[in-house]
Scaffold this active site. Sequence first.
Site, PDB file in Angstrom:
ATOM      1  N   HIS A  58       0.766  -1.095  -0.385  1.00  0.00           N
ATOM      2  CA  HIS A  58      -0.216   0.351  -0.450  1.00  0.00           C
ATOM      3  C   HIS A  58       0.954   1.140   0.259  1.00  0.00           C
ATOM      4  O   HIS A  58       1.248   1.640   1.136  1.00  0.00           O
ATOM      5  CB  HIS A  58      -1.075   0.179   1.348  1.00  0.00           C
ATOM      6  CG  HIS A  58      -2.008   1.226   0.849  1.00  0.00           C
ATOM      7  ND1 HIS A  58      -2.930   0.733   0.780  1.00  0.00           N
ATOM      8  CD2 HIS A  58      -2.015   2.705   0.956  1.00  0.00           C
ATOM      9  CE1 HIS A  58      -3.983   2.135   1.071  1.00  0.00           C
ATOM     10  NE2 HIS A  58      -3.018   2.992   1.135  1.00  0.00           N
ATOM     11  N   GLU A 214     -10.578   5.606   6.790  1.00  0.00           N
ATOM     12  CA  GLU A 214      -9.953   6.084   7.752  1.00  0.00           C
ATOM     13  C   GLU A 214      -9.445   7.299   8.190  1.00  0.00           C
ATOM     14  O   GLU A 214      -9.741   8.740   8.116  1.00  0.00           O
ATOM     15  CB  GLU A 214      -8.614   6.317   6.509  1.00  0.00           C
ATOM     16  CG  GLU A 214      -7.579   6.865   7.242  1.00  0.00           C
ATOM     17  CD  GLU A 214      -6.571   7.353   5.524  1.00  0.00           C
ATOM     18  OE1 GLU A 214      -6.766   6.747   4.731  1.00  0.00           O
ATOM     19  OE2 GLU A 214      -4.838   7.713   6.119  1.00  0.00           O
TER      20      GLU A 214
END
Length: 413
Positions: A58, A214
Amino acid sequence: MTDLLVRNVRVESATTPCDLRVEGGRFAEIGPGLEARRGERVIDHGGRLALPPFIESHVHLDSALTAGQPRYNESGTLFEGIQVWSERKRTLTVEDVKERVRRAVRQQAGFGIQYVRSHVDVTDPELTALRALLELREELRDDVTLQLVAFPQEGIESFPDGRALMRRAAEMGVDAIGAIPHFEFTREYSVSSLDFAVELALEFGLLIDVHCDEIDDEASRGLETLAARAYEAGIGERVTASHTTAMHSYNNAYFIRLLRLLSMSGINFVSNPLVNTHLQGRMDTYPKRRGVTRVKELTEAGLNVSFGQDDIVDPWNPLGTGNLRDVVLNGLYVTQMMGRSEIEQSYRFITHNAARTLHLDDYGIAVGNSANFIVLDAPDWTEALAFDAPVVASYRAGRELVRAKPVRREILF
Ligand code: 17E
Ligand code: FE2
């Protein structure tokens, strides 16, 4: 292609060294005391640790090496980062992106990385970053395997023509479809953006990797929608939930109910502990949340979790170097996964677990696989991690990609 005999490496957790024979770019023989053959190149690694290459599962390569452009993220929030990047994004050119990404990828290579999943912001009517990354995926393919995610940084439903841009990215050849449910204007948009992303991925036969929840908002629940869709479509192993930092703030009653669905779905998780300990908890006074997803509990439940760097010197992390050792070290501390075997196994967060998330076949030090591997200047992983042992060699299909001399310090007292 010259054949190669690599002598004297300890593979993964093996306590005794062995040799690796490479023929035609693949592992041909693995075992102790292999005899050198005529014409074979022989390299002795002195009993050092050999691992399959590190995998960056990521990162945002399109923004790499832009910290300070046009200004620094002074608050350290995710949202100021998005704003700063939005300003920088207006000045992107294909050459600008390619030049920075080449530098970032070479930096990653020096840290033993050979596989990279990069999110690429597609909330840009010109899709400049995506065009650059698609070209680089081809140009660099002998040196690094790049996987590209169509990432709608400013939303799918909440950005002008968001759906059309995602579809164009799919047509242009991305590997995976993203989404950002916690950034959409409303809860309804959050749900419909996930429905759209899953349908688009199914239509084009692509993987899915969502920036999911997030935020330090315990009411951010994109994850349950993503996991439910993955379960119902039977595609859990092709789906990844990245960040999931709101899970840090979920109450336990909700989390335990959610865990059943997560297990049924079999989706993958990527945690970015270094960046999320920096970005999250910014609206807290004290106690201040760490904002890292429940890596230990997910792992104990048998779910697949890998670790990512997220950022290399950009608006979200001015100090991200690309070195995944930093990420593992921080990850173990912040998740309190510091038991003996947790430390010993922690290389899996940036190797085997990440390989599963990226859906790599042909990965690992085993006869028949491509001869891709790295050598660290330590006899085992615990020591490599503790003493920050550098990567002394990286091989890809038996070809040397990186070579470094081990540093020998003399202490003069
Ligand atoms: N964009 C985003 O939404 N979240 C992040 N952590 C980064 C970019 C790095
Ligand atoms: Fe990210």
